[in-house]
Design a protein around this motif. Sequence first.
Motif, short mmCIF file in Angstrom:
data_model
loop_
_atom_site.label_atom_id
_atom_site.label_comp_id
_atom_site.label_asym_id
_atom_site.label_seq_id
_atom_site.Cartn_x
_atom_site.Cartn_y
_atom_site.Cartn_z
N UNK A 54 -10.17 0.21 -3.37
CA UNK A 54 -9.20 0.71 -2.40
C UNK A 54 -9.54 2.13 -1.96
N UNK A 55 -10.07 2.94 -2.87
CA UNK A 55 -10.40 4.33 -2.55
C UNK A 55 -11.55 4.42 -1.56
N UNK A 56 -12.36 3.40 -1.45
CA UNK A 56 -13.50 3.42 -0.52
C UNK A 56 -13.05 3.35 0.93
N UNK A 57 -11.87 2.82 1.18
CA UNK A 57 -11.40 2.64 2.56
C UNK A 57 -9.91 2.94 2.66
N UNK A 58 -9.54 4.18 2.40
CA UNK A 58 -8.14 4.57 2.43
C UNK A 58 -7.63 4.67 3.87
N UNK A 59 -6.46 4.13 4.10
CA UNK A 59 -5.77 4.35 5.37
C UNK A 59 -5.12 5.74 5.30
#
Length: 98
Positions: free
Chosen positions: A46-51
């Motif tokens: 999830x941390x690789x592609x945070x909104x």
Amino acid sequence: MVANGARGEVVVVLAGAERRLCLTLGALAEIETGLGLEGLSGLAERMRALSARDLTVVLAALLRGGGERALADELDQAAIDPREAAEAVAKAFAAATR
């Protein structure tokens, strides 16, 4: 302001002032809940592609972990550059793994 490296704290500049961030157990729990994760296994992905919303959740938790509750509680109104926020989060996670 000086960071306690043994505790995994970092000091970053956000909203024009030095702020302390720390990845505490409480911050991890807040991040898990805020991102709707079932445990830490999905956190790295999830941390690789945070909104933008995700970034706000994570940054607020790290600020609270560092004792910066006032800014964390008003993060949605603070003048923080998104790149500053992302760099601050990255520094806090790096400090926690040292």
